[in-house]
Write a protein that holds these residues in place. Structure first.
Motif, PDB file in Angstrom:
ATOM      1  N   THR A  87      42.365  27.721  61.251  1.00 36.99           N
ATOM      2  CA  THR A  87      42.831  28.349  60.026  1.00 36.99           C
ATOM      3  C   THR A  87      44.317  28.082  59.848  1.00 36.99           C
ATOM      4  N   ASP A  88      44.719  27.667  58.664  1.00 37.98           N
ATOM      5  CA  ASP A  88      46.124  27.459  58.289  1.00 37.98           C
ATOM      6  C   ASP A  88      46.960  26.939  59.458  1.00 37.98           C
ATOM      7  N   PRO A  89      46.667  25.733  59.941  1.00 32.73           N
ATOM      8  CA  PRO A  89      47.281  25.271  61.199  1.00 32.73           C
ATOM      9  C   PRO A  89      48.769  24.958  61.072  1.00 32.73           C
ATOM     10  N   VAL A  90      49.558  25.586  61.937  1.00 32.86           N
ATOM     11  CA  VAL A  90      51.009  25.364  62.006  1.00 32.86           C
ATOM     12  C   VAL A  90      51.410  25.280  63.475  1.00 32.86           C
ATOM     13  N   TRP A  91      51.842  24.098  63.902  1.00 32.53           N
ATOM     14  CA  TRP A  91      52.424  23.929  65.232  1.00 32.53           C
ATOM     15  C   TRP A  91      53.924  23.633  65.143  1.00 32.53           C
ATOM     16  N   SER A  92      54.491  23.564  63.944  1.00 27.31           N
ATOM     17  CA  SER A  92      55.905  23.264  63.773  1.00 27.31           C
ATOM     18  C   SER A  92      56.783  24.429  64.236  1.00 27.31           C
ATOM     19  N   GLU A  93      58.049  24.124  64.507  1.00 31.13           N
ATOM     20  CA  GLU A  93      58.995  25.141  64.944  1.00 31.13           C
ATOM     21  C   GLU A  93      59.472  26.019  63.792  1.00 31.13           C
ATOM     22  N   ARG A  94      59.529  25.460  62.589  1.00 32.24           N
ATOM     23  CA  ARG A  94      59.976  26.229  61.425  1.00 32.24           C
ATOM     24  C   ARG A  94      58.943  26.138  60.309  1.00 32.24           C
ATOM     25  N   VAL A  95      58.914  27.185  59.471  1.00 35.00           N
ATOM     26  CA  VAL A  95      58.054  27.183  58.277  1.00 35.00           C
ATOM     27  C   VAL A  95      58.983  27.178  57.066  1.00 35.00           C
ATOM     28  N   SER A  96      59.318  25.973  56.641  1.00 36.01           N
ATOM     29  CA  SER A  96      60.406  25.792  55.689  1.00 36.01           C
ATOM     30  C   SER A  96      60.312  24.387  55.100  1.00 36.01           C
ATOM     31  N   PRO A  97      60.894  24.171  53.925  1.00 30.08           N
ATOM     32  CA  PRO A  97      60.937  22.809  53.390  1.00 30.08           C
ATOM     33  C   PRO A  97      61.833  21.870  54.182  1.00 30.08           C
ATOM     34  N   VAL A  98      62.693  22.424  55.065  1.00 30.43           N
ATOM     35  CA  VAL A  98      63.589  21.585  55.863  1.00 30.43           C
ATOM     36  C   VAL A  98      63.427  21.947  57.332  1.00 30.43           C
ATOM     37  N   SER A  99      63.745  21.019  58.218  1.00 34.87           N
ATOM     38  CA  SER A  99      63.534  21.235  59.648  1.00 34.87           C
ATOM     39  C   SER A  99      64.692  21.949  60.331  1.00 34.87           C
ATOM     40  N   PHE A 100      65.828  22.130  59.627  1.00 30.98           N
ATOM     41  CA  PHE A 100      67.018  22.692  60.262  1.00 30.98           C
ATOM     42  C   PHE A 100      67.321  24.120  59.829  1.00 30.98           C
TER      43      PHE A 100
END
Length: 330
Positions: A87-100
Motif C-alpha cells: 500500500t502506498d509504497p514509500v522507501w524514500s528518506e523524505r516525502v517532498s518534491p525535493v530531496s533536501f
C-alpha cells in the motif's frame, strides 16, 4: 478555468469537468489557512530518529491466510491468500518534491527493500508525496513489475516517471479483477496535489481487496466525513475482516478535520464499516502535523475504551511489526 493536466472525462457527482471534489464534503484549506496553521499554532517536537523496537521484518514469500507487516506511515505489506500487496509504497528518506527539504523519515522502513517478497500488486491511493513516491515505484518496477491500481489521474503522474509501469485505473465504484481476487475502488474524503497548480486534478480513493482470505478495507487518507463512506462501504460489501485506517496527522483539528480523521473517528469508522479488526497507520514515521509522535497511539487506546472495543481488535502497528489477522468475528 485552466484545464486538468492529468485527466479528461465526463462530469460526475465528484468531478466538475476540471477538478474532483468530495460530494457534500469539506474543501481543503486555502493559502491563508495554511499560513495561519504554520505560523499561529504550536507543534510538538519529534525526535530526529527513533529505533524500531521490532527490528527488520523478514516476510515469508507467500502467506495462505492474512498477514499485515508495517513498513511505515501508509506503507504496509498485505499478504492475503497467496497475493502480496504493497500500500502506498514509500522507501524514500523524505516525502517532498525535493530531496533536501520537507518531512524526513524518523523511523527506518520496517522491511528492507531487498527483503520484500515478490510484489504482485500496489494500491496507490492518491498523489500526495507521502503516498505517491516515484523513486520507490521505479525500484518496484525494476525488481518486481507489480500491477499498480490507482484512481483517475494518478496514472499520468506515474507514467511521467515510470513510463512502462503496469497500471489499472478506475473511478469510485469501479473494480479491477485480479487472478486471485478483486480490488474495488471506493470513496474517501480527501484531496490531491503535487504542486501549487494541480489541486484536486487527480482523484483520491480507498480500496476494498476481496480474496479467499476475506475482505480488507484499506484507506490511505481520509477525513471522517460523518461516517458516510464507512456506512456506504458496509452496505455495499457487508463488513470486513480487516480495516486499515489512518489514525495520525490530525492536529490542529480546525485545519485537518476534513482530510485526516483522529483516533476516535477511526474507531467509529471501524464500527460503522463492520470491521472485525483494524490496523492504525499514517503515524509515527513522518511529522506532517502538530501532534506528538506517540499521541495517536495513546488517543487510540482511550477511544477504544470509550467505545467499548477490545484493544486487541485495533492495533496501531509500528515499523517492523507483523500481525496475523484472526478469523472474522461472526
Amino acid at each position: 478555468m485552466a484545464g486538468n493536466r492529468y485527466y479528461e472525462g465526463p462530469v460526475s457527482d465528484h468531478f466538475d469537468g476540471t477538478r474532483f471534489f468530495n460530494p457534500n464534503g469539506e474543501m481543503p484549506g486555502n493559502a491563508f489557512d495554511l499560513l495561519r496553521w504554520k505560523f499561529g499554532e504550536h507543534s510538538a517536537v519529534w525526535p530526529d530518529e527513533v529505533q524500531n523496537e521490532a527490528g527488520l521484518a523478514l516476510p515469508d514469500e507467500r502467506v495462505d491466510d492474512l498477514r499485515v507487516t508495517m513498513v511505515g506511515h501508509a506503507t504496509m505489506l498485505v499478504q492475503a491468500a497467496g497475493l502480496n500487496i504493497l500500500t502506498d509504497p514509500v522507501w524514500s528518506e523524505r516525502v517532498s518534491p525535493v530531496s533536501f527539504a520537507g518531512p524526513k523519515r524518523v523511523r527506518a522502513p520496517g522491511i528492507a527493500f531487498d527483503s520484500l517478497p515478490p510484489i504482485d500488486l500496489v494500491l496507490l491511493s492518491h498523489n500526495h508525496y507521502d503516498h505517491l513516491d516515484v523513486e520507490t515505484l521505479k525500484k518496484l518496477k525494476a525488481a518486481h513489475d507489480p500491477l499498480v491500481v490507482t484512481p483517475l489521474g494518478n496514472d499520468a503522474i506515474v507514467r511521467d516517471s515510470v513510463p512502462d509501469m503496469r497500471l489499472a485505473v478506475g473511478d469510485w465504484g469501479e473494480r479491477i479483477e485480479l487472478p486471485k481476487g478483486l480490488v474495488h475502488i471506493e470513496p474517501a474524503h480527501h484531496w490531491s496535489a503535487r504542486g501549487m497548480f494541480d489541486r484536486r486534478m487527480a482523484l483520491w480513493a480507498g480500496f476494498v481487496v476481496q480474496t479467499a482470505a476475506g475482505r480488507v478495507y484499506h484507506i490511505g487518507d481520509t477525513g471522517y466525513h460523518d461516517g458516510i463512506n464507512y456506512r456506504s462501504a458496509r452496505q455495499k460489501h457487508g463488513g470486513f475482516r480487516l480495516a486499515i485506517l489512518p489514525i495520525g496527522a490530525y492536529e490542529p483539528r480546525w485545519f485537518m478535520k476534513g482530510q485526516h480523521q483522529n483516533p476516535d473517528e477511526a474507531v467509529r469508522g471501524m464500527l460503522e464499516a463492520g470491521a472485525s479488526y483494524a490496523i492504525g497507520h499514517h503515524w509515527a514515521t513522518f511529522q506532517l502535523t502538530n501532534e506528538a509522535i506517540d499521541e495517536p497511539s495513546r488517543h487510540l487506546t482511550e477511544a477504544l475504551e470509550r467505545h467499548g472495543v477490545a484493544s486487541e481488535r485495533f492495533r496501531p502497528l509500528l515499523a517492523g511489526e507483523a500481525w496475523d489477522i484472526p478469523a472474522a468475528i461472526a
